[in-house]
Design an enzyme around this catalytic site. Structure first.
Site, PDB file in Angstrom:
ATOM      1  N   ASP A  58      -7.466   2.917  -2.890  1.00 19.61           N
ATOM      2  CA  ASP A  58      -8.133   2.946  -1.589  1.00 19.61           C
ATOM      3  C   ASP A  58      -8.476   4.385  -1.256  1.00 19.61           C
ATOM      4  OD1 ASP A  58      -9.053   2.584   0.966  1.00 19.61           O
ATOM      5  OD2 ASP A  58      -7.148   1.900   1.807  1.00 19.61           O
TER       6      ASP A  58
ATOM      7  N   ASP B  16     -13.877  -2.042   3.581  1.00 20.89           N
ATOM      8  CA  ASP B  16     -12.863  -2.147   4.627  1.00 20.89           C
ATOM      9  C   ASP B  16     -13.461  -1.663   5.938  1.00 20.89           C
ATOM     10  OD1 ASP B  16     -10.713  -1.871   6.354  1.00 20.89           O
ATOM     11  OD2 ASP B  16      -9.513  -0.626   5.043  1.00 20.89           O
TER      12      ASP B  16
ATOM     13  N   LYS C 194      -3.271   4.972  -2.368  1.00 17.63           N
ATOM     14  CA  LYS C 194      -4.201   5.790  -1.601  1.00 17.63           C
ATOM     15  C   LYS C 194      -4.608   6.983  -2.464  1.00 17.63           C
ATOM     16  CE  LYS C 194      -4.036   3.626   2.451  1.00 17.63           C
ATOM     17  NZ  LYS C 194      -5.206   3.101   3.198  1.00 17.63           N
TER      18      LYS C 194
ATOM     19  N   GLY D 105      -3.779  -4.651   6.080  1.00 20.42           N
ATOM     20  CA  GLY D 105      -2.726  -4.347   7.044  1.00 20.42           C
ATOM     21  C   GLY D 105      -3.014  -3.103   7.857  1.00 20.42           C
TER      22      GLY D 105
ATOM     23  N   LYS E  75      -9.326  -7.447   8.111  1.00 21.15           N
ATOM     24  CA  LYS E  75      -8.271  -7.068   9.040  1.00 21.15           C
ATOM     25  C   LYS E  75      -8.578  -7.702  10.386  1.00 21.15           C
ATOM     26  CE  LYS E  75      -7.017  -2.719   6.781  1.00 21.15           C
ATOM     27  NZ  LYS E  75      -7.111  -1.238   6.819  1.00 21.15           N
TER      28      LYS E  75
ATOM     29  N   GLU F 244     -11.363   0.444  -3.163  1.00 20.14           N
ATOM     30  CA  GLU F 244     -11.620   0.149  -1.755  1.00 20.14           C
ATOM     31  C   GLU F 244     -12.235   1.338  -1.037  1.00 20.14           C
ATOM     32  OE1 GLU F 244      -9.136  -1.414   2.191  1.00 20.14           O
ATOM     33  OE2 GLU F 244      -8.174  -1.315   0.220  1.00 20.14           O
TER      34      GLU F 244
ATOM     35  N   SER G 192       0.849  -1.192   0.000  1.00 20.38           N
ATOM     36  CA  SER G 192       0.000   0.000   0.000  1.00 20.38           C
ATOM     37  C   SER G 192       0.886   1.244   0.000  1.00 20.38           C
ATOM     38  CB  SER G 192      -0.898  -0.005   1.240  1.00 20.38           C
ATOM     39  OG  SER G 192      -1.677   1.168   1.312  1.00 20.38           O
TER      40      SER G 192
ATOM     41  N   LYS H 193      -1.366  -0.969  -4.184  1.00 16.26           N
ATOM     42  CA  LYS H 193      -2.552  -0.199  -3.832  1.00 16.26           C
ATOM     43  C   LYS H 193      -2.168   1.257  -3.661  1.00 16.26           C
ATOM     44  CE  LYS H 193      -4.502  -0.480   0.368  1.00 16.26           C
ATOM     45  NZ  LYS H 193      -5.313  -1.063   1.449  1.00 16.26           N
TER      46      LYS H 193
END
Length: 370
Positions: free
Chosen positions: A189, A239, A164, A291, A263, A214, A136, A162
């Site tokens: 995400d 998530d 952000k 994570g 998670k 996400e 990420s 991934k």
């Protein structure tokens, strides 16, 4: 097995670089390591991964530690535990506080796998070997810096990246990375940064062959996620919405998502995580392990969970040196050709580096139960 005592280590671990999301920036990871000791002298370790401020969930490192000390651990006094699933049942009388529960529950799983003389991986039903992982990447200052970062991780062998994103930092980064890395497994995400009024941007993201988007909308929103999923080919992944199996069932019933980020900390522990993974597998939903900037203890738990066959998508399980200059376990997790090796030792399969733990520890609390 009866828990005799526990120790809560309060740690602050500096990150190698500031990590930025739509929520804000983080320079240090606040966490707690929970050690429990059984009447047979076995030690189990769990990790409390709530953040210092309540921007991800309502819990913080300090509030969750108080719940553990004042409520959860006292509930286990003089309780004879015969399997780790009991913890999930015992803690049900406490509402919410999933991260606090997970910290204690995972430590119990560690002890039981040691009692059975197995690695936690096989005790959970997983397989010893190499599992694919992803990485990420936080919001960067500019696109050149982002490309440089992605390139480094691709060269390191990570099989999935991934990004952000947030309003104003979304289409440009995705377009650039997709152009420079056309075959890369890429996802984004949003950490709940968007709303229905952003539909044009979200539809535009649909053009870039993303593995998933996400958490675009709010943390309690299932209806608008369903509305969005109907308009996109890209799978939506939930998530922050997911705290329990019941949340996943609601998402499935409403068609709010095609993927679930599991998670351990956010769903209250391994028992609930296993239930969610099984449900996803049986209902054709993608399950993968997310994570929380874990140190070595939490990372070991994640790897054990992600070794199960239900986890068909690479999780956010980075190398030990991804976030920290020095971890708190003697064993380091390294990425080779996009994969990480599951620990083969008993329990979580890693040994605490006491010197490193002490160097990060700001205070510790001792709790005697029996």
């Amino acid at each position: 097995m009866v828990i005799e005592e526990a120790v809560i280590y309060h740690l602050v671990m500096p990150l190698r670089e500031t990590f930025k999301t739509s929520y804000g920036s983080m320079k240090d990871k606040h966490l707690c390591i929970i050690k429990i000791v059984s009447n047979d002298g076995l030690e189990g370790y769990g990790e409390l991964d709530a953040f210092a401020a309540p921007w991800y969930t309502e819990e913080t490192t300090e509030t969750a530690a108080l719940i553990i000390k004042n409520h959860l651990l006292p509930m286990l006094k003089n309780v004879n535990l015969t399997n780790p699933d009991q913890i999930n049942q015992i803690f049900q009388v406490i509402r919410g506080n999933e991260m606090a529960k997970a910290a204690v529950e995972t430590a119990v799983w560690d002890i039981f796998s040691k009692m059975s003389e197995q690695p936690l991986t096989t005790y959970l039903g997983g397989q010893i070997g190499n599992i694919p992982v992803g990485v990420s990447i936080g919001i960067k200052k500019n696109l050149d810096e982002l490309v440089h970062t992605v390139s480094n991780y691709v060269n390191d062998g990570y099989s999935r990246v991934k990004l952000k994103i947030k309003p104003g930092f979304d289409i440009g980064p995705v377009e650039r990375i997709r152009r420079d890395f056309p075959k890369l497994s890429l996802m984004v995400d949003a950490n709940s940064a968007y709303s229905k009024s952003d539909i044009a941007v979200l539809k535009q993201l649909d053009r870039y062959n993303l593995a998933m988007i996400e958490q675009p909308f709010g943390v309690t929103d299932f209806v608008n996620h369903a509305w969005l999923q109907k308009q996109l080919q890209t799978p939506i992944c939930l998530d922050e919405n997911i705290r329990s199996l019941e949340d996943v069932k609601q998402a499935a019933e409403l068609n709010s998502a095609k993927a679930i980020n599991i998670k351990i900390a956010r769903v209250g522990g391994l028992t609930e995580a296993l239930k969610i993974a099984t449900f996803c597998y049986e209902n054709d939903m993608i399950a993968w392990c997310g994570g929380m900037f874990e140190a070595g203890v939490g990372r070991a738990h994640n790897i054990a969970l992600a070794s199960r066959t239900e986890f068909s998508f690479p999780g956010d399980i980075s190398a030990s040196n991804r976030y920290f200059e020095r971890d708190i376990t003697k064993e380091e997790f390294n990425i080779k050709q996009g994969k990480v090796t599951t620990p083969s030792g008993l329990g979580i399969g890693v040994e605490i580096d006491q010197q490193s733990l002490d160097s990060y520890c700001k205070r510790r609390e001792y709790i005697v139960l029996n």
